[in-house]
Design a protein around this motif. Structure first.
Motif, mmCIF file in Angstrom:
data_model
loop_
_atom_site.group_PDB
_atom_site.id
_atom_site.type_symbol
_atom_site.label_atom_id
_atom_site.label_comp_id
_atom_site.label_asym_id
_atom_site.label_seq_id
_atom_site.Cartn_x
_atom_site.Cartn_y
_atom_site.Cartn_z
ATOM 1 N N ILE A 179 -0.235 -11.669 2.906
ATOM 2 C CA ILE A 179 0.776 -10.730 2.423
ATOM 3 C C ILE A 179 1.884 -10.657 3.472
ATOM 4 C CG2 ILE A 179 1.287 -8.347 1.757
ATOM 5 C CD1 ILE A 179 -1.573 -8.060 0.849
ATOM 6 N N ALA A 180 3.139 -10.809 3.016
ATOM 7 C CA ALA A 180 4.289 -10.768 3.929
ATOM 8 C C ALA A 180 5.491 -10.229 3.178
ATOM 9 C CB ALA A 180 4.574 -12.151 4.496
ATOM 10 N N ASP A 181 6.581 -10.006 3.920
ATOM 11 C CA ASP A 181 7.822 -9.494 3.322
ATOM 12 C C ASP A 181 8.631 -10.606 2.678
ATOM 13 O OD1 ASP A 181 7.507 -6.887 3.811
ATOM 14 O OD2 ASP A 181 9.003 -6.701 5.387
ATOM 15 N N ASP A 182 9.302 -10.292 1.559
ATOM 16 C CA ASP A 182 10.285 -11.186 0.969
ATOM 17 C C ASP A 182 11.657 -10.840 1.541
ATOM 18 O OD1 ASP A 182 11.370 -13.168 -0.516
ATOM 19 O OD2 ASP A 182 10.850 -12.354 -2.477
ATOM 20 N N THR A 228 10.905 -6.523 -0.553
ATOM 21 C CA THR A 228 9.678 -6.387 -1.323
ATOM 22 C C THR A 228 8.575 -7.202 -0.665
ATOM 23 O OG1 THR A 228 10.286 -8.227 -2.761
ATOM 24 C CG2 THR A 228 10.982 -6.017 -3.446
ATOM 25 N N ARG A 229 7.353 -7.017 -1.154
ATOM 26 C CA ARG A 229 6.210 -7.704 -0.564
ATOM 27 C C ARG A 229 5.807 -8.894 -1.419
ATOM 28 N NH1 ARG A 229 4.807 -6.756 4.426
ATOM 29 N NH2 ARG A 229 2.693 -5.947 4.299
ATOM 30 N N ALA A 256 3.491 -8.758 -4.356
ATOM 31 C CA ALA A 256 2.255 -8.102 -3.920
ATOM 32 C C ALA A 256 2.146 -6.722 -4.541
ATOM 33 C CB ALA A 256 2.220 -8.001 -2.399
ATOM 34 N N ASP A 305 -0.917 -2.079 -1.735
ATOM 35 C CA ASP A 305 -0.131 -1.127 -0.950
ATOM 36 C C ASP A 305 -0.888 -0.791 0.323
ATOM 37 O OD1 ASP A 305 1.725 0.645 -0.101
ATOM 38 O OD2 ASP A 305 1.142 2.274 -1.457
ATOM 39 N N ASP A 322 -0.400 0.351 4.471
ATOM 40 C CA ASP A 322 0.559 0.908 5.419
ATOM 41 C C ASP A 322 -0.210 1.552 6.563
ATOM 42 O OD1 ASP A 322 2.954 1.482 6.495
ATOM 43 O OD2 ASP A 322 3.533 3.026 5.056
ATOM 44 N N ARG A 346 1.781 -6.652 13.367
ATOM 45 C CA ARG A 346 3.004 -5.854 13.209
ATOM 46 C C ARG A 346 3.761 -5.881 14.521
ATOM 47 N NH1 ARG A 346 3.277 0.307 10.690
ATOM 48 N NH2 ARG A 346 5.507 0.259 10.161
ATOM 49 N N PRO A 399 7.031 -3.647 8.203
ATOM 50 C CA PRO A 399 5.621 -3.568 7.817
ATOM 51 C C PRO A 399 4.825 -4.719 8.415
ATOM 52 C CG PRO A 399 6.945 -4.387 6.000
ATOM 53 C CD PRO A 399 7.911 -3.987 7.065
ATOM 54 N N ILE A 436 2.090 -7.887 8.466
ATOM 55 C CA ILE A 436 1.630 -8.973 7.606
ATOM 56 C C ILE A 436 0.107 -8.986 7.657
ATOM 57 C CG2 ILE A 436 3.702 -10.331 8.049
ATOM 58 C CD1 ILE A 436 1.728 -12.192 9.725
#
Length: 689
Positions: free
Chosen positions: A178-181, A185-186, A203, A206, A208, A241, A247, A249
């Motif tokens: 899971i990573a950021d676009d 967005t994820r 993704a 959720d 955090d 992080r 956020p 990964i």
């Protein structure tokens, strides 16, 4: 991670001795499998599941030395340790031979039980450490390879794809990443193991609250349903992080496939984060340079009586570095000055040098200097104030009354002069700016009424696999037909000559001298001779809803196939009996839609072609995010000349007879229709892609 266990194969032809050794080992906590001969031992060993072999030297069918050699020669199991035992071959020469031929230890009978257990335990401990070291080395080698692949990725989806493929190979496990676009967005990437399909999707997980740093924990497989973990699996999850405002990964693999402390998994997560950070830095610099470029280019073109202008500026694709291409159109003291230039290099620095060159050029022109004098002054400025930089620049002036052109070229691709008599290249040029060799040369000629000049940068014509002369030839051929609307002309040149995914910036300026009122009759004759009479259909009419038939020809839209798709559309247009000019209109319109798919519609889409005896239909669909404006209004208003978007659909509405657009969050579909003079013959072979 699978490590050596405690299964021992005991090979001895004497039942009592075999029983005694097996008893010692079983009391020591080992699992024992027995064999009487060398052949039996080799067969059982090849089946796998053996962690150590206790082997008698004297066997009835072959010597223990020969058996040991064959065990050690096994392509995958040859590292398994072998301990020789013997009551007869007890001399030092025997022990030496056994060790030289592959054995890991040599015990002489009678064997003390404690010595046997200690020897086997010690050898297995060493063997386990060696297996761990070899596995660690193999995984680190795989990590180096995958890190290189991730660092070479040009966008987040391809980076995630490399991470998932490489991670599943390294750990031999299902994997979830899971990573950021780009838009915040994820993105989630997953696969069910090595060699399986990689899924990249938004993704929905959720997560955090992760602290800054890299850490791991074990979770139930139920927390990670995206990959094919077993219900009883534990999943080891690494989170990385780097900053509180970003956020974390996540990388999740089967716990059993990792090593104690998860050293490689932690390094893998950090390598992924580093590659993402590098991509983010490139995106930020790319956006900054692009913003700088656009802010320095002319916001609008001056309206000059007696002249038409069309300009295009196409920045390099998102994965390419920004260059220093620029253009300028200035109206001063009864003259029109047109310039197209290119500063050497591709970076934010190149864009800033471009700004210095452009502003200096405008200042020299405002002082009243001509093209050659301006180039000489620019050359002096660059060599004194920004040494080491080079640039190409083609600069011309046109007298608004007489059409007299004065042109000076500093190492730039030759302009193209389009006249009723044909197309002519203007190859005369001097050295590049930034190199003091000789004063700039200047040529003069008269631009006749109805004639057009085209200036451009090498991004339009240059291809890595072709010589630049081929590109100039393609542009010259495409330039022969000049549309009455110069905007359509510029768009067609980009579509026919320019790449779908440019690796370099493209700047293009077309200037045409209009016919004067006193030569209107000549204008009509000349335009007809050039083949540029505007052939606008009764356009702008909406197309009622139409559904492609099941036998419609369907093609995948991909950047590598655009040329083939344009050729297919042209062939179908000719099959349908369309006039050549209508075929060209259709190809130009469809090319605009294909380019939109590549640049704005998710990168891939579908092209469908069919006919009903009266109309030829072309439908292009993509999977982008859709358009916010109403489909009924898109393309109805001509965009500003300086606008970098919006021309395509405006042009398409004027090229085809019928037009329909459907757009929404799931993508955009545009359907075009052209009337056919006769039924369209289609064979079964044409229905397959």
């Amino acid at each position: 991670m699978t490590l050596p266990g405690r299964t021992v194969l005991v090979v001895d032809d004497t039942p009592s001795k075999r029983y005694l050794i097996a008893s010692y080992l079983r009391r020591g906590g080992f699992i024992v499998i027995e064999a009487q001969t060398g052949a039996q031992a080799l067969d059982r060993f090849a089946e796998g599941g053996i962690d150590l072999v206790v082997l008698d030297v004297r066997l009835p069918d072959m010597s223990g030395f020969e058996v040991c050699e064959q065990l050690k020669a096994h392509p995958t199991l040859g590292t398994i340790p072998v301990v020789h035992v013997s009551a007869a071959a007890t001399e030092s020469i025997d022990r030496t031979q056994g060790l030289e031929r592959g054995a890991d230890a040599y015990l002489v009978e009678p064997i003390d039980p404690d010595e046997l257990i200690a020897t086997v335990t010690s050898i297995l401990r060493y063997y386990q450490a060696r297996v761990e070291a070899e596995l660690l080395a193999a995984r680190l080698a795989g990590l180096v390879r995958v890190t290189g692949a991730m660092s070479s990725a040009t966008d987040r989806r391809s980076l995630l794809d490399e991470a998932v493929r490489g991670g599943s190979e390294i750990f031999g496990s299902p994997i979830v990443v899971i990573a950021d676009d780009t838009d915040g967005t994820r993105l989630l990437g997953c696969s069910d193991g090595p060699g399986t399909t990689v899924l990249i999707a938004p993704a929905t997980v959720d997560r955090d609250g992760e602290l800054v740093g890299a850490r791991f924990r074990d979770e139930p497989a139920a927390n990670w349903p995206q990959a094919a973990f077993r219900d009883d699996d534990l999943v080891r999850v690494v989170s990385v992080r780097t900053r509180l405002d970003r956020p974390a990964i996540y990388v999740a693999v089967r716990t059993a496939t990792t090593m104690d402390g998860a050293p490689v998994l932690l390094l893998f997560g950090q390598a992924l984060q580093s590659a993402l950070d590098t991509l983010s830095q490139f995106d930020a610099e790319h956006d900054l340079a692009l913003t700088l470029q656009r802010s320095l280019l002319p916001r609008r073109l001056a309206a000059v009586a007696g002249f038409d202008f069309a300009v295009r500026y196409v920045p390099a694709s998102d994965h390419a570095e920004i260059g220093g291409d620029f253009y300028e159109v200035v109206h001063l003291d009864g003259q029109v000055f047109v310039a197209v230039g290119d500063v050497g290099g591709h970076s934010l620095h190149a864009a800033t040098v471009m700004a210095e060159v452009r502003h200096s050029m405008r200042a020299y022109l405002a002082e009243g200097h001509g093209p050659a004098e301006t180039l000489d002054r620019l050359n002096g400025l660059m060599t004194k104030l920004i040494p080491g930089e080079i640039a190409t620049l083609c600069l011309l002036s046109v007298d608004c009354e007489t059409g007299l052109v004065r042109l000076a070229n500093a190492g730039h691709p030759p302009p193209i002069w389009c006249a009723p008599s044909g197309v002519r290249l203007l190859p005369d040029h001097g050295p590049l700016l930034g190199i003091v060799l000789q004063p700039a040369r200047q040529i003069e000629f008269t631009l006749g009424e109805g004639e057009t000049l085209v200036l451009y940068t090498d991004g339009l014509i240059e291809r890595r696999s072709h010589v630049i002369d081929d590109g100039i030839g393609r542009l010259a051929q495409a330039s022969r037909h000049v549309e009455a609307d110069l905007e359509l002309y510029a768009s067609r040149l980009l579509a026919e000559v320019g790449p779908a995914e440019p690796d370099d910036d493209i700047a293009l300026v077309a200037i045409r001298r209009r016919f004067s009122a006193t030569s209107a009759d000549q204008s009509t004759a000349t335009v007809g001779a050039l083949g540029t009479a505007e052939h606008i259909h009764s356009r702008g009419e909406s197309l009622l809803e139409v559904t492609p038939p099941v036998d419609a020809s369907s093609y995948t839209v991909h950047p590598s196939r655009l040329a083939a798709l344009r050729a297919e559309v042209a062939a179908r247009g000719r099959q349908a009996g369309l006039a050549q000019v209508a075929v060209e209109d259709l190809v130009l319109a469809v090319n605009e839609l294909l380019t939109n798919v590549v640049r704005h519609g998710g990168g891939e889409g579908r092209l469908r072609l069919w006919a009903d005896g009266k109309w030829l239909y072309c439908e292009v669909s993509d999977h982008g995010s859709g358009m916010s404006a109403s489909p009924a209004s898109i393309g109805t208003v001509r965009p500003e000349a300086s606008s970098s978007t919006g021309r395509g659909l405006w042009m398409i509405r004027r090229l085809v007879n019928r037009f329909r657009m459907q757009t929404g969050p799931g993508g955009t579909t545009v359907t075009l229709a052209m009337p056919t003079p006769s039924p369209w013959p289609v064979t079964a072979a044409q229905l397959t892609e």
